[in-house]
Scaffold this motif. Structure first.
Motif, PDB file in Angstrom:
ATOM      1  N   GLU A 133       0.848  -1.188   0.000  1.00 55.41           N
ATOM      2  CA  GLU A 133       0.000   0.000   0.000  1.00 55.41           C
ATOM      3  C   GLU A 133       0.881   1.233   0.000  1.00 55.41           C
ATOM      4  OE1 GLU A 133      -3.149  -0.748   3.143  1.00 55.41           O
ATOM      5  OE2 GLU A 133      -4.227   0.459   1.641  1.00 55.41           O
ATOM      6  N   VAL A 134       0.690   2.069  -1.006  1.00 53.57           N
ATOM      7  CA  VAL A 134       1.486   3.284  -1.135  1.00 53.57           C
ATOM      8  C   VAL A 134       0.525   4.448  -1.155  1.00 53.57           C
ATOM      9  CG1 VAL A 134       3.027   4.574  -2.664  1.00 53.57           C
ATOM     10  CG2 VAL A 134       3.274   2.098  -2.448  1.00 53.57           C
ATOM     11  N   SER A 135       0.768   5.443  -0.301  1.00 53.14           N
ATOM     12  CA  SER A 135      -0.093   6.618  -0.418  1.00 53.14           C
ATOM     13  C   SER A 135       0.705   7.908  -0.347  1.00 53.14           C
ATOM     14  CB  SER A 135      -1.223   6.570   0.616  1.00 53.14           C
ATOM     15  OG  SER A 135      -0.737   6.863   1.881  1.00 53.14           O
ATOM     16  N   SER A 136       0.370   8.782  -1.270  1.00 54.03           N
ATOM     17  CA  SER A 136       0.986  10.115  -1.397  1.00 54.03           C
ATOM     18  C   SER A 136       2.499  10.068  -1.346  1.00 54.03           C
ATOM     19  CB  SER A 136       0.490  11.046  -0.294  1.00 54.03           C
ATOM     20  OG  SER A 136      -0.889  10.986  -0.195  1.00 54.03           O
ATOM     21  N   SER A 148      -0.178   7.152  -5.331  1.00 53.74           N
ATOM     22  CA  SER A 148      -0.877   6.236  -4.434  1.00 53.74           C
ATOM     23  C   SER A 148      -1.384   5.046  -5.229  1.00 53.74           C
ATOM     24  CB  SER A 148      -2.076   6.921  -3.767  1.00 53.74           C
ATOM     25  OG  SER A 148      -1.678   8.088  -3.105  1.00 53.74           O
ATOM     26  N   SER A 200      -2.338   0.437  -4.604  1.00 49.96           N
ATOM     27  CA  SER A 200      -2.153  -0.734  -3.763  1.00 49.96           C
ATOM     28  C   SER A 200      -2.088  -1.978  -4.636  1.00 49.96           C
ATOM     29  CB  SER A 200      -3.274  -0.843  -2.725  1.00 49.96           C
ATOM     30  OG  SER A 200      -4.498  -1.004  -3.376  1.00 49.96           O
ATOM     31  N   GLY A 212       5.406  10.475   2.307  1.00 51.82           N
ATOM     32  CA  GLY A 212       4.383   9.501   1.963  1.00 51.82           C
ATOM     33  C   GLY A 212       4.450   8.300   2.892  1.00 51.82           C
TER      34      GLY A 212
END
Ligand code: ADP
Ligand code: MG
Lengths: 331, 280
Positions: free
Chosen positions: A8-11, A26, A28, A61
């Motif tokens: 999960e990657v965000s910002s 962002s 996933s 992030g």
């Protein structure tokens, strides 16, 4: 049933000094899938992957990989992943077996397990016959296979591959895809980056298209193509600029993209019947149609739609560049 | 999970490469011995002629120039081998396995320690060969020593060689970790090693140096290594071509202290440079 996300990657932001290479990304990745980051050279794909595999620091992030927070627990992230780097990362003066042996030792695998795993993997990538050959004597495809085997040594939950088939001939690329599918079939989640449309299209369960440091769209290949509308009509005319205005006046014509010599119209109706109508309309305005093509949307069209540019040409440009730096070791 | 033995992986791989290419290995081992043979014998003849008119100092053991120089060759070989031992890091960064190592769970200090130990091992092998070869061609090492004293002297010599070697492998690792490409590396190494070499007593007595150079020589790790090697292989009190050499146990403790401090400082610098290195 959807599997839970394993990445999960965000910002995510990343800059090299003044250069903002990744600008708020962002996405996933679900457990067990093949996920592709597709984009042209310089889009920021390697930067994303290098942050995820801990080679670059996490500047801004949040990233969770295999349940571990990248910022707080990079050591556990490292133990959960396997990596195939964009550039060849081998020692010319070591044999295939020694390369794998070194990796096993690096990750503190017990001796017996290490030995068994090496034989197993050499068989998987069909390099048994080259086990004691120095890597300097391997072909480009063999090197890649060895690197895949190495990435799998510690039985990682996720295998990261940065441009796994760059610089390989078409036949070798297909074989590489088969290995990647086989690895995925065993349950390993695959995260790969590529600038090849066909690679992303034929391998991935889901694709994120990346351009200028951002992700412009995400979905399965089928979803991405359908999102564009029904069919795509390509037209070359005597006056593309005027033809553009005419076509925009037709209600069934959705988006209109410009290619090097023509126009690419995404239409909301079955193109088989709409095409004659369009030609008639153009003729009546005094515009001659020189060439036509009708097709279901491809990933290329999706790319043009979202970025306003073609990926193919840049891909080709890069290819020749790579042929120039024979050996493929330099950047 | 902590990896106490992680550095052994780095050590294993570096030694694997060292022993891989037999011709390269052979030349790296034979070269210092040949240097000792040709240069030493030629210079010995020269110095013997120059000092033939001088009366030796009475009551002090006299050794041949070849013996004096052999200790210097041991020290210089250690210096060059160690300075080049860290370069594998630079090549790994550009064409090798550094990416893999950096993305692995191996703590970075283990990379430095592993390279340090393999550089030290290479130095030990070379020093052993020079010592044996030297004695064969007439170097008067350990003359009149009992077996126990020879053993103790060897241990002392290897202690000095080992710590000195670690210091310079760490230094070259720090340089390799800081550089982007191998261009300029040769220049940096030459710039580093030549002054060390000239401001030392490796090949000629430093007694005739002006005071400023003498001070520099006292700060030079190479001087301390050479003093240590001479102390253990020749003895604390001797004369060569009319110059008297006498060192005390205190001098040796001081020399060892300088070498340990140097190695520790270089380890710190290597760790710092390595922490800054980004390989993508
Ligand atoms: N080490 C670096 N220093 C400065 N700029 C970099 C560095 N690496 C990449 N870039 C720049 O960041 C952008 C993204 O690069 P990259 O992540 O390699 O893209 P991709 O892998 O999609 O080709 C490019 O503009 C590139 O020039
Ligand atoms: Mg890239």
């Amino acid at each position: 049933m959807e599997s839970p996300p394993i990445i999960e990657v965000s910002s995510l932001f990343h800059s090299y000094g003044e250069t903002e290479a990744v600008r708020g990304v962002s996405f996933s990745v679900r457990e067990g899938e093949i996920f592709s980051l597709l984009g042209p050279n310089g889009a920021g794909k390697s930067t994303v992957i290098n942050v995820l595999i801990t080679l670059l620091p996490l500047q801004k992030g949040t990233v969770t990989i295999a349940g571990y927070d990248l910022a707080r627990d990079p050591a556990h992230v490292r133990r959960s992943i396997g990596i195939v780097f964009q550039e060849v990362t081998l020692d010319r003066d070591m044999t295939c077996r020694e390369i794998l042996e070194f990796h096993g030792r690096l990750y503190q695998m017990p001796g017996a397990e290490r030995k068994a795993r090496i034989e197993e993997l050499l068989a998987l990538v069909e390099l048994e016959g080259k086990a004691d050959t120095l890597t300097r004597h391997l072909s480009g495809g063999m090197k890649r296979r060895l690197e895949i085997a190495r990435g799998l040594m510690t039985r990682p939950r996720i295998l990261f591959l940065d441009e796994p088939t760059i610089g390989l001939d078409p036949q070798t690329r297909r074989r590489m895809w088969d290995y990647i599918r086989a690895v995925n079939g065993e349950g390993t989640t695959i995260f790969l980056t590529t600038h090849y449309m066909d690679e992303a299209d034929s391998l991935s369960d889901r694709i994120s298209i990346m351009d200028h440091g951002t992700i412009v769209t995400t979905g399965t290949g089928w979803e991405l193509k359908n999102r564009l509308g029904e069919d795509v009509i390509y037209l070359e005319t005597s006056d593309n600029t005027r033809a553009r205005d005419v076509l925009l006046g037709v209600p069934d014509v959705g988006d209109l993209g410009e290619k090097s010599h023509g126009l690419l119209a995404t239409v909301r109706k079955d193109g088989t019947f709409l095409l004659p109508v369009l030609i008639e309309r153009l003729n009546s305005e005094g515009i001659r149609v020189n060439a036509v093509n009708l097709k279901k949307p491809s990933l290329d069209d999706v790319f043009v739609h979202y970025t306003g540019r073609e990926l193919r040409d840049e891909g080709r440009g890069q290819e020749t560049q790579h042929a120039g730096t024979a050996g493929g070791r330099s950047k | 999970m902590r990896q106490w033995t992680g550095f052994l992986t780095i050590y294993w791989r570096d030694m694997l490469r060292f022993f891989r290419f037999k011709t390269l290995l052979f030349s790296s081992l034979v070269q210092p011995a040949l240097w000792l043979a040709f240069f030493g014998i030629a210079m010995s003849a020269n110095f013997a002629r120059l000092s033939s008119g001088m009366a030796p100092l009475p009551g002090i053991r006299e050794v041949r120039y070849l013996t004096f120089m052999a200790a210097g060759v041991i020290a210089l070989t250690t210096l060059f081998t160690s300075l080049f031992a860290g370069i594998v890091i630079l090549f790994d960064k550009n064409w090798g396995l550094m990416r893999e190592v950096m993305a692995s769970p191996l703590p970075r200090e283990h990379v430095i320690v592993g390279i340090g130990l393999s550089g030290m091992t290479k130095s030990f092998i070379q020093v052993s060969i020079i010592t044996v070869f030297g004695i064969l061609i007439g170097v008067e090492f350990f003359s009149g020593y009992t077996a126990v004293r020879i053993l103790a002297s060897l241990l002392g010599m290897f202690l000095f060689v080992g710590i000195f070697s670690l210091g310079f492998v760490f230094l070259s690792s720090a340089i390799a970790a800081s550089l982007e490409s191998p261009e300029g590396l040769q220049g940096i190494m030459t710039l580093l090693s030549l002054p060390l070499f000239f401001v030392s007593n490796a090949l000629y007595p430093a007694a005739a140096f002006p005071p400023a150079l003498n001070a520099l020589s006292a700060a030079n790790p190479l001087t301390h290594l050479i003093n240590g090697v001479r102390y253990f292989t020749i003895g604390p009190d001797f004369q060569v071509i009319g110059v008297h050499y006498a060192v005390t146990v205190q001098d040796m403790v001081l020399s060892l202290g300088v070498l340990v401090a140097f190695a520790a400082a270089m380890f710190g610098i290597a760790l710092w440079r390595f922490g800054k290195a980004v390989v993508t």
